[in-house]
Design an enzyme around this catalytic site. Structure first.
Site, PDB file in Angstrom:
ATOM      1  N   VAL A   1       8.361  11.370  -7.260  1.00 21.07           N
ATOM      2  CA  VAL A   1       9.756  11.445  -6.700  1.00 21.07           C
ATOM      3  C   VAL A   1      10.856  11.237  -8.012  1.00 21.07           C
ATOM      4  O   VAL A   1      10.663  10.141  -8.464  1.00 21.07           O
ATOM      5  CB  VAL A   1       9.990  10.805  -5.593  1.00 21.07           C
ATOM      6  CG1 VAL A   1      11.198  11.065  -5.078  1.00 21.07           C
ATOM      7  CG2 VAL A   1       9.037  10.927  -4.352  1.00 21.07           C
TER       8      VAL A   1
ATOM      9  N   ASP B   1       2.513  10.587   8.321  1.00 13.44           N
ATOM     10  CA  ASP B   1       2.460   9.610   7.603  1.00 13.44           C
ATOM     11  C   ASP B   1       3.529   8.503   7.591  1.00 13.44           C
ATOM     12  O   ASP B   1       4.303   8.199   6.536  1.00 13.44           O
ATOM     13  CB  ASP B   1       2.510  10.299   5.903  1.00 13.44           C
ATOM     14  CG  ASP B   1       2.022   9.569   4.773  1.00 13.44           C
ATOM     15  OD1 ASP B   1       1.059   8.615   5.177  1.00 13.44           O
ATOM     16  OD2 ASP B   1       2.072   9.924   3.641  1.00 13.44           O
TER      17      ASP B   1
ATOM     18  N   LYS C   1      10.842  15.781  -5.039  1.00 11.64           N
ATOM     19  CA  LYS C   1       9.320  15.255  -4.926  1.00 11.64           C
ATOM     20  C   LYS C   1       8.441  16.251  -5.249  1.00 11.64           C
ATOM     21  O   LYS C   1       8.669  17.836  -4.712  1.00 11.64           O
ATOM     22  CB  LYS C   1       9.038  14.814  -3.234  1.00 11.64           C
ATOM     23  CG  LYS C   1       7.533  14.261  -3.375  1.00 11.64           C
ATOM     24  CD  LYS C   1       7.289  13.611  -2.072  1.00 11.64           C
ATOM     25  CE  LYS C   1       5.655  13.141  -2.174  1.00 11.64           C
ATOM     26  NZ  LYS C   1       5.295  12.458  -1.110  1.00 11.64           N
TER      27      LYS C   1
END
Length: 670
Positions: free
Chosen positions: A369, A480, A384
């Site tokens: 990132v 996530d 990213k």
């Protein structure tokens, strides 16, 4: 000509004469600039030094209103028909930064000048153009007529797009609307206009009290009034308009730091007649949005100029060809539908100074990132870089990324778009000044969040997950959830980010993907077996996240030998089994935390990370527990009926659990 036809014509004109005479005062006024006007202003509304009526400025999440100061008689009696009226005004909607969320403007006729309404969220005030709050929107008691110039699409109100004109009656859900456009008098088709272009435009609103017809006509500032209106609606306003009404304008600003300014340059109005035409040459000028560069004068002779120009041209062509090869990217035909969300690789390369190590914010298993500043609008972003080698499924992946880009919630990191170059994907997010949450939890951070800040972040992430699971038009599985994917803004508010593993499906259906992806320590047991991500697997990861924030530990603490690794969920569970769960609270906090809240977070973390999916709560239930609206039950507990299994918070006043029938449920889960 037959006698019946003559009689009908005479009756028609007689009715018009009678209606026209019924008005005791055919009010008419004209403002060619507002330098010496006596309008009634509230909120952000004000008159600038050069005579512009500015309804709003760039203050976020606020409204402004400007009304003609005196009530106008729209009826002869309360039960009679509404009179005809006509108005013309010149407006401009000027966004501070192109491409950000902007808000619209409304011409309004209402029984009162007070439109502050009840408490509204940051988006509510913009969605309703500053006219209503959500409870009153649509009420028949409003008696409000408005013409909206809307630059924000809200599907809850049936908006057709983010650039339309609509006729509103008692609600911001338009009776009729069309994309902003106009038909020049020498054409047969409509030309599109962009309401938020910052350019002045004209609008005419006319109501025929006899025929009950409303006409709305839009045109650029330099065009004559079109013969064909943009909108025409047959609707009797007599039940809507009361005897005395106020006329004016309303607008609200967007919930971003850089907002929108709404200007009125001139305004003309008349009852029972045609509004006097505005003299466009007398209207004040809009403020300049930028500074013009002053060209340098040539100080050399013509031969030297020609030579220099030739060298520049040759160098420019060579530079262009070299950069074109360097920044070459493939844009397939099917991707054209996602154009507005796709960034140019060249712009992202420039924004990040070539993806240098100096711009690196962090890296993980799915990519690096970088911090950047977009050259087009100076917006700070986080870029990213994700390696995506599977050609099959690329189209579906991009489609989902674009869909996720439409998510809008205060606790989600806004995904602005993507870029695809060869086998590399770049995801562009809004930059968060305080980076990710994990930097404030591990490795003896220079600044550790206090308990109040942690609890606010927890509730924020829970609210964001609830929005993804239940409130958006599709079910979004984040896939996530963890501290490193929670970003902190300037006020340390938590925003869930990194949707690289997110999956979408329709409400009422089952997810189809059977590909396991995620982070160790956050994966639900059934996910590893079936490969099917669900809202329940997100809840499991959220449970691990709760323990992570409360304990200041990673879900898996590595040791020299793999079999010696500390599993956070098991460790907190052992503390609970020992009877003193508060021993698991982050030692960096000392005793500076609220015991009841800490117990709630730890117990809820164990509950959400239960090995049995049916026992885990939904994110709706999680929010109720965190907000204190519902207590976790101790007595009369039924895991089958309620779907959760922890003792009530506050059941004991010391640092230990009160053991009950719940013990057996929890013990059986480990």
């Amino acid at each position: 000509m037959s006698m019946k036809l003559v009689t009908a014509i005479l009756a028609y004109f007689l009715v018009r004469i009678v209606v026209g005479a019924a008005a005791s005062d055919d009010v008419g006024f004209i403002y060619q600039g507002f330098q010496s006007s006596n309008l009634s202003l509230d909120g952000l509304a004000n008159v600038t030094d050069n005579g512009l009526l500015r309804i709003t400025n760039n203050t976020k999440s606020q409204s402004g209103h400007a009304f003609y100061p005196n009530p106008i008689n729209f009826k002869s009696t309360s039960n009679s028909s509404a009179f005809s009226f006509s108005t013309q005004f010149v407006f401009a909607i000027v966004p501070d930064v192109p491409g950000l969320i902007v808000s619209g403007l409304a011409f309004v006729i209402a029984p009162t000048r007070n439109h502050k309404g009840g408490p509204m969220s940051r988006f509510n005030i913009m969605e309703t153009l500053g006219l209503f709050d959500r409870p009153t929107n649509g009420s028949q008691n409003n008696h409000v007529f408005a013409v909206e110039l809307d630059t924000f699409q809200n599907q809850d109100y049936g908006d057709i797009n983010a650039n339309h004109v609509g006729i509103d009656i008692n609600s911001v859900r338009s009776k009729v609307s069309r994309p902003a456009s106009y038909q020049a008098n020498n054409k047969i088709s409509f030309d599109n206009l962009t309401l938020s272009s910052g350019q002045p435009m004209q609008l005419w609103v006319e109501y025929d009290g006899i025929d009950g017809r409303i006409d709305v006509t839009l045109a650029p500032i330099a065009a004559a009034k079109p013969h064909t209106p943009l909108l025409s609606l047959t609707y009797d306003l007599s039940p809507i308009l009361v005897q005395n009404m106020y006329v004016g304008f309303s607008a609200a600003t967007s919930p971003v730091e850089r907002g929108t300014s709404h200007f009125i340059l001139g305004w003309s109005f008349r009852m029972n007649g045609v509004a006097q035409a505005l003299d466009l040459s007398r209207l004040p000028e809009l403020p300049r949005s930028g500074h013009k560069k002053v060209s340098k004068l040539f100080t050399v002779g013509l031969p030297l100029i020609c030579i220099t120009f030739s060298l520049i041209l040759i160098s420019g062509v060579a530079y262009y060809l070299r950069r074109k090869w360097k920044f070459a990217e493939v844009l397939e035909e099917w991707e054209l539908a996602y154009g507005p969300h796709r960034f140019k690789y060249q712009d992202l390369y420039i924004a990040t100074n070539g993806f240098t190590e100096k711009q690196l914010l962090g890296k993980g298993g799915f990519g690096r990132v970088y911090k950047g500043v977009l050259p087009t609008n100076n917006l700070e972003v986080a870029v990213k870089k994700v390696s995506y080698h599977a050609r099959q499924g690329m189209r579906a992946f991009v489609a989902e990324i674009v869909s996720i880009g439409r998510l809008s919630h205060r606790n989600l990191a806004p995904l602005l778009g993507y870029c695809r170059r060869k086998e590399e994907l770049l995801l562009v997010y809004e930059f968060m000044s305080n980076s990710s949450l994990d930097r404030f939890l591990y490795n003896q951070p220079k600044y550790a969040l206090n308990w109040s800040q942690r609890f606010r972040v927890i509730k924020g992430v829970a609210s964001g997950l609830f929005y993804l699971h239940e409130e958006w038009e599709q079910v979004v599985i984040h896939g996530d959830v963890k501290a490193s994917n929670v970003l902190l803004d300037g006020e340390l508010n938590g925003r869930l980010g990194d949707f690289g593993l997110a999956r979408l499906y329709d409400h009422g259906t089952l997810p189809q993907s059977t590909h396991v992806a995620g982070s160790l320590g956050y994966l639900a047991p059934e996910y590893s077996r079936t490969g099917r991500a669900t809202t329940s697997t997100d809840v499991y990861a959220f449970g691990a996240f709760l323990l992570e924030v409360a304990c200041g530990r990673r879900p898996i603490e590595p040791r020299a030998e793999p079999e010696e690794n500390i599993i956070l969920i098991d460790w907190v569970f052992s503390c609970w089994k020992a009877g003193c769960i508060l021993q698991a609270v982050d030692h960096n906090l000392g005793n500076e935390y609220v015991k009841e809240e800490a117990e709630l977070v730890l117990k809820l973390g164990l509950l959400c990370s239960h090995s049995e999916p049916k026992i885990r709560p939904s994110m709706r239930q999680v929010l109720l527990y965190l907000e204190g609206s519902v207590a976790l039950p101790v007595r009369g507990f039924s895991a089958v009926d309620l779907g959760f299994a922890h003792p009530a918070v506050g059941a004991s006043t010391d640092n230990c659990f009160s053991h009950s029938v719940v013990d057996s449920v929890l013990s059986g889960s480990r």
